[in-house]
Design an enzyme around this catalytic site. Structure first.
Site, short mmCIF file in Angstrom:
data_model
loop_
_atom_site.label_atom_id
_atom_site.label_comp_id
_atom_site.label_asym_id
_atom_site.label_seq_id
_atom_site.Cartn_x
_atom_site.Cartn_y
_atom_site.Cartn_z
CB CYS A 40 29.87 -1.28 70.63
SG CYS A 40 29.75 0.24 69.71
NE ARG A 58 43.39 -1.42 76.03
CZ ARG A 58 42.84 -1.29 74.84
NH1 ARG A 58 42.04 -0.29 74.57
NH2 ARG A 58 43.05 -2.21 73.91
CG ASP A 59 39.31 -2.80 74.07
OD1 ASP A 59 38.55 -1.82 74.08
OD2 ASP A 59 39.68 -3.35 73.02
ZN ZN Z 1 39.59 -2.92 71.12
#
Ligand code: ZN
Length: 310
Positions: free
Chosen positions: A243, A13-14
């Site tokens: 990120c 998911r993440d």
């Molecule tokens: Zn997260």
């Protein structure tokens, strides 16, 4: 020997929601099955958000239905609203997590809803769940996101966080998680925040934490949380989903490094770390353009290392 802590794999998911590429459903299934064989007992397989927002997770309902057939696995999903809860219940998820951003600016930007609106929705979700027979009712967690700081608001005042916690207790939320959405947390702050939220909600309701490794403090933060008695830790295989705004930083804390730390400390996770590291091959094949992080997989396990339960 029963595992003392639960490592919850959130990569499907993440991790994937922050990847450019879309992973095929069959590869996700191979990944999930391989992690369960390595001893992982809980996996967040996806999110019930509109497919046009996150095409990477459009197969969540199929994954939930498949994952439910895997013995011993708790199938978790993220749900943004009541609509998502209904879809999760229909697919048969065991556990659902809804993010409540303590930064109202973040809440408005991300979910397009104010605190009051999100709390009202949580109330509706509780009413909906109450009508489901207890043996079929999934576990429902609300996760306080941006609780260690927000990219838009900076540090959110503790008084604000505690008043939101109080409202969740009033809504009878039994499981309140802490989430370092932005990778801002440090170990001293982790300890302080756990104590503060528990002072309002009680220790029983606050057992899980979701950490990112954006600034390299993920594992230190996990240890701080463990020392405060936190027992459920989210992590992502290969730290998937790094990120884009922090080059070289993994996304979530790396499952392999986290499992290695606990096992090396003699804390039973139920995970065979050597087997877990092998699961990376599935990711490397299915997502050739993504960077896989992790110190332990790169360095290899120390000579003579044995898992607690091995
Ligand atoms: Zn997260």
């Amino acid at each position: 020997m029963t595992p003392e802590i639960l490592i919850s794999e959130v990569g499907p998911r993440d991790g994937l929601q922050n990847c450019k590429s879309i992973m095929a459903t069959k590869d996700k299934i191979a990944w999930i099955e391989a992690e369960v064989r390595a001893g992982v007992r809980e996996i967040e397989v996806g999110s019930f958000v509109p497919a046009k927002l996150l095409p990477q997770l459009a197969d969540t309902a199929d994954l939930v239905r498949h994952a439910r057939t895997i013995e011993g696995l708790t199938v978790a999903v993220l749900v943004p609203n009541l609509h998502g809860v209904k879809a999760a219940v229909e697919a048969g998820a065991h556990k659902m997590s809804l993010p409540l951003s303590v930064s109202e600016t973040h809440s408005l930007k991300n979910l397009r809803r104010s605190h009051q609106q999100v709390l009202a929705e949580i109330g509706e979700i509780q009413a909906f769940l109450a009508d489901i027979p207890a043996d079929r009712r999934p576990h429902f967690e609300v996760s306080l996101s941006t609780v260690f700081g927000c990219t838009m608001e900076g540090v959110v005042p503790e008084s604000k966080i505690l008043s939101l916690t109080e409202k969740l207790v009033d809504l009878d939320i039994k499981d309140i998680g802490l989430s370092d959405t932005t990778g801002y947390a440090n170990p001293a702050q982790v300890k302080r925040m756990i104590r503060a939220v528990r002072s309002v909600a009680g220790a029983d309701r606050v057992t899980g934490i979701h950490l990112h490794n954006t600034r390299g403090l993920g594992i230190a933060n996990a240890l701080a949380a463990y020392e405060e008695g936190i027992t459920t830790f989210d992590a992502s295989l290969g730290g998937l989903g790094g990120c884009p705004f922090a080059p070289g930083a993994s996304g979530n804390i790396v499952t392999e490094d986290l499992a290695f730390m606990f096992e090396a400390m003699g804390v039973n996770t139920g995970i065979n770390v050597a087997e877990l590291i092998k699961v990376r091959e599935i990711l490397a094949r299915a997502l050739p353009d993504e960077t896989l992080y992790g110190f332990t997989p790169d360095a290899g396990l120390p000579k003579g290392f044995d898992c607690v339960a091995a």
